[in-house]
Design a protein around this motif. Structure first.
Motif, PDB file in Angstrom:
ATOM      1  N   GLN A  37     105.824 -23.843  32.513  1.00  0.00           N
ATOM      2  CA  GLN A  37     104.999 -25.045  32.461  1.00  0.00           C
ATOM      3  C   GLN A  37     104.886 -25.680  33.839  1.00  0.00           C
ATOM      4  OE1 GLN A  37     106.685 -27.552  29.476  1.00  0.00           O
ATOM      5  NE2 GLN A  37     105.393 -26.707  27.857  1.00  0.00           N
ATOM      6  N   ALA A  38     105.914 -25.638  34.618  1.00  0.00           N
ATOM      7  CA  ALA A  38     105.872 -26.220  35.952  1.00  0.00           C
ATOM      8  C   ALA A  38     104.847 -25.488  36.819  1.00  0.00           C
ATOM      9  CB  ALA A  38     107.251 -26.168  36.599  1.00  0.00           C
ATOM     10  N   ARG A  39     104.784 -24.159  36.692  1.00  0.00           N
ATOM     11  CA  ARG A  39     103.784 -23.409  37.455  1.00  0.00           C
ATOM     12  C   ARG A  39     102.374 -23.780  37.008  1.00  0.00           C
ATOM     13  NH1 ARG A  39     107.056 -18.501  36.324  1.00  0.00           N
ATOM     14  NH2 ARG A  39     108.729 -18.615  37.830  1.00  0.00           N
ATOM     15  N   LEU A  40     102.163 -23.866  35.705  1.00  0.00           N
ATOM     16  CA  LEU A  40     100.866 -24.272  35.183  1.00  0.00           C
ATOM     17  C   LEU A  40     100.530 -25.694  35.629  1.00  0.00           C
ATOM     18  CD1 LEU A  40      98.411 -23.750  33.362  1.00  0.00           C
ATOM     19  CD2 LEU A  40      99.750 -24.681  31.467  1.00  0.00           C
ATOM     20  N   GLN A  41     101.527 -26.562  35.601  1.00  0.00           N
ATOM     21  CA  GLN A  41     101.308 -27.943  36.042  1.00  0.00           C
ATOM     22  C   GLN A  41     100.950 -27.991  37.526  1.00  0.00           C
ATOM     23  OE1 GLN A  41     101.345 -30.352  33.729  1.00  0.00           O
ATOM     24  NE2 GLN A  41     100.505 -31.707  35.273  1.00  0.00           N
ATOM     25  N   LEU A  42     101.562 -27.146  38.330  1.00  0.00           N
ATOM     26  CA  LEU A  42     101.219 -27.081  39.756  1.00  0.00           C
ATOM     27  C   LEU A  42      99.768 -26.648  39.953  1.00  0.00           C
ATOM     28  CD1 LEU A  42     104.396 -25.535  41.406  1.00  0.00           C
ATOM     29  CD2 LEU A  42     103.462 -27.819  41.761  1.00  0.00           C
ATOM     30  N   VAL A  43      99.341 -25.662  39.185  1.00  0.00           N
ATOM     31  CA  VAL A  43      97.954 -25.200  39.284  1.00  0.00           C
ATOM     32  C   VAL A  43      96.992 -26.306  38.858  1.00  0.00           C
ATOM     33  CG1 VAL A  43      96.267 -23.583  38.328  1.00  0.00           C
ATOM     34  CG2 VAL A  43      98.528 -22.769  39.029  1.00  0.00           C
ATOM     35  N   LEU A  44      97.291 -26.967  37.730  1.00  0.00           N
ATOM     36  CA  LEU A  44      96.431 -28.056  37.265  1.00  0.00           C
ATOM     37  C   LEU A  44      96.426 -29.225  38.243  1.00  0.00           C
ATOM     38  CD1 LEU A  44      97.256 -28.039  33.442  1.00  0.00           C
ATOM     39  CD2 LEU A  44      95.210 -27.173  34.581  1.00  0.00           C
ATOM     40  N   ASN A  45      97.577 -29.549  38.812  1.00  0.00           N
ATOM     41  CA  ASN A  45      97.628 -30.611  39.825  1.00  0.00           C
ATOM     42  C   ASN A  45      96.797 -30.243  41.048  1.00  0.00           C
ATOM     43  OD1 ASN A  45      99.247 -32.239  38.295  1.00  0.00           O
ATOM     44  ND2 ASN A  45     101.159 -31.717  39.359  1.00  0.00           N
ATOM     45  N   GLY A  46      96.875 -28.983  41.451  1.00  0.00           N
ATOM     46  CA  GLY A  46      96.068 -28.541  42.592  1.00  0.00           C
ATOM     47  C   GLY A  46      94.587 -28.672  42.314  1.00  0.00           C
ATOM     48  N   LEU A  47      94.157 -28.260  41.108  1.00  0.00           N
ATOM     49  CA  LEU A  47      92.747 -28.409  40.749  1.00  0.00           C
ATOM     50  C   LEU A  47      92.332 -29.879  40.705  1.00  0.00           C
ATOM     51  CD1 LEU A  47      92.355 -25.741  37.929  1.00  0.00           C
ATOM     52  CD2 LEU A  47      91.293 -25.721  40.187  1.00  0.00           C
ATOM     53  N   TYR A  48      93.171 -30.715  40.132  1.00  0.00           N
ATOM     54  CA  TYR A  48      92.862 -32.147  40.018  1.00  0.00           C
ATOM     55  C   TYR A  48      92.710 -32.783  41.398  1.00  0.00           C
ATOM     56  CZ  TYR A  48      93.589 -37.107  39.210  1.00  0.00           C
ATOM     57  OH  TYR A  48      93.461 -38.470  39.223  1.00  0.00           O
ATOM     58  N   TYR A  49      93.691 -32.551  42.265  1.00  0.00           N
ATOM     59  CA  TYR A  49      93.637 -33.193  43.583  1.00  0.00           C
ATOM     60  C   TYR A  49      92.539 -32.609  44.468  1.00  0.00           C
ATOM     61  CZ  TYR A  49      97.715 -35.932  42.478  1.00  0.00           C
ATOM     62  OH  TYR A  49      98.566 -36.824  41.903  1.00  0.00           O
ATOM     63  N   SER A  50      92.253 -31.327  44.336  1.00  0.00           N
ATOM     64  CA  SER A  50      91.150 -30.766  45.124  1.00  0.00           C
ATOM     65  C   SER A  50      89.810 -31.323  44.634  1.00  0.00           C
ATOM     66  CB  SER A  50      91.166 -29.241  45.085  1.00  0.00           C
ATOM     67  OG  SER A  50      90.993 -28.784  43.758  1.00  0.00           O
ATOM     68  N   THR A  51      89.653 -31.500  43.313  1.00  0.00           N
ATOM     69  CA  THR A  51      88.435 -32.122  42.781  1.00  0.00           C
ATOM     70  C   THR A  51      88.315 -33.566  43.245  1.00  0.00           C
ATOM     71  OG1 THR A  51      88.540 -30.694  40.845  1.00  0.00           O
ATOM     72  CG2 THR A  51      87.153 -32.647  40.674  1.00  0.00           C
ATOM     73  N   LEU A  52      89.423 -34.284  43.187  1.00  0.00           N
ATOM     74  CA  LEU A  52      89.435 -35.674  43.644  1.00  0.00           C
ATOM     75  C   LEU A  52      89.082 -35.767  45.129  1.00  0.00           C
ATOM     76  CD1 LEU A  52      90.052 -38.533  42.612  1.00  0.00           C
ATOM     77  CD2 LEU A  52      92.389 -38.201  43.387  1.00  0.00           C
ATOM     78  N   LEU A  53      89.625 -34.888  45.927  1.00  0.00           N
ATOM     79  CA  LEU A  53      89.327 -34.861  47.361  1.00  0.00           C
ATOM     80  C   LEU A  53      87.858 -34.527  47.608  1.00  0.00           C
ATOM     81  CD1 LEU A  53      90.603 -35.096  50.171  1.00  0.00           C
ATOM     82  CD2 LEU A  53      91.000 -32.637  50.094  1.00  0.00           C
ATOM     83  N   PHE A  54      87.320 -33.587  46.828  1.00  0.00           N
ATOM     84  CA  PHE A  54      85.904 -33.237  46.957  1.00  0.00           C
ATOM     85  C   PHE A  54      85.010 -34.435  46.634  1.00  0.00           C
ATOM     86  CE2 PHE A  54      81.993 -31.846  44.840  1.00  0.00           C
ATOM     87  CZ  PHE A  54      81.389 -31.172  45.889  1.00  0.00           C
TER      88      PHE A  54
END
Length: 190
Positions: A37-54
């Motif tokens: 779950q931590a790995r999945l959470q890292l991937v989802l966090n990366g997608l969220y923050y990259s979308t937010l940055l975009f």
């Protein structure tokens, strides 16, 4: 007296090792799924923050977009001798270079021979189509109540090139060069 029996030595080392293995396996089973779950959470966090940055970058790019999309090359009055009768149309030949498509709002106002300011309604239109050099003859009608004499036509063009400018009303504005001409009295009816 009978001899004392020797104390019995108990060796439980194999059981202690077995207990440690059981606890180690229990901890592994308890925390193993959470690592996935931590790995999945890292991937989802990366997608969220990259979308937010975009999105923040896109809004910032729209906010700093202040370059006018049209460069006015020339504007001149084409009425004969730069004279126009009240009630007739003032003809302005404009040449411009358009670098991108935007929504445009054009406002005209006229200062007549008596120094009165006469406002025209704002014209809204889309400037879409092929980019590059454009040439057209446009101009407002001179009101019937305009006083004869030296007149000046002033204008402002507002460009809305992105959604932020449309939403906030923060248009890119360009003030057009004033054009001077002669207002003549109303022409007699034929």
């Amino acid at each position: 007296m009978p001899p004392k029996p020797e104390p019995m030595q108990v060796t439980m080392l194999p059981e202690v090792d077995r207990t440690d293995e059981i606890y180690a396996r229990a901890i592994e089973l308890a925390y193993g799924p959470s690592k996935r779950q931590a790995r999945l959470q890292l991937v989802l966090n990366g997608l969220y923050y990259s979308t937010l940055l975009f999105v923040v970058g896109w809004i910032f790019a729209m906010a700093i977009d202040r370059d006018p999309p049209v460069r006015q090359v020339s504007r001149e009055i084409v009425n004969p001798s730069k004279q126009v009768h009240a009630g007739e149309r003032l003809l302005i030949r404009g040449v411009r270079e358009r670098s991108r498509s935007c929504e445009i709002t054009r406002r005209w106002w006229l200062v007549d021979g008596a120094g009165r300011r006469l406002d025209y309604e704002a014209e809204r239109f889309d400037a879409y189509g092929p980019l590059g050099r454009e040439e057209e003859v446009i101009g407002p009608f001179i009101p019937l109540d305009a006083m004869p004499g030296r007149g000046r036509l002033l204008g402002v063009v507002a460009y809305d090139c992105n959604p932020l400018q449309r939403a906030l009303g923060w248009s890119i504005t360009t003030i057009l060069v004033p054009l001077e001409f002669e207002i003549l009295p109303r022409a007699p009816a034929p």
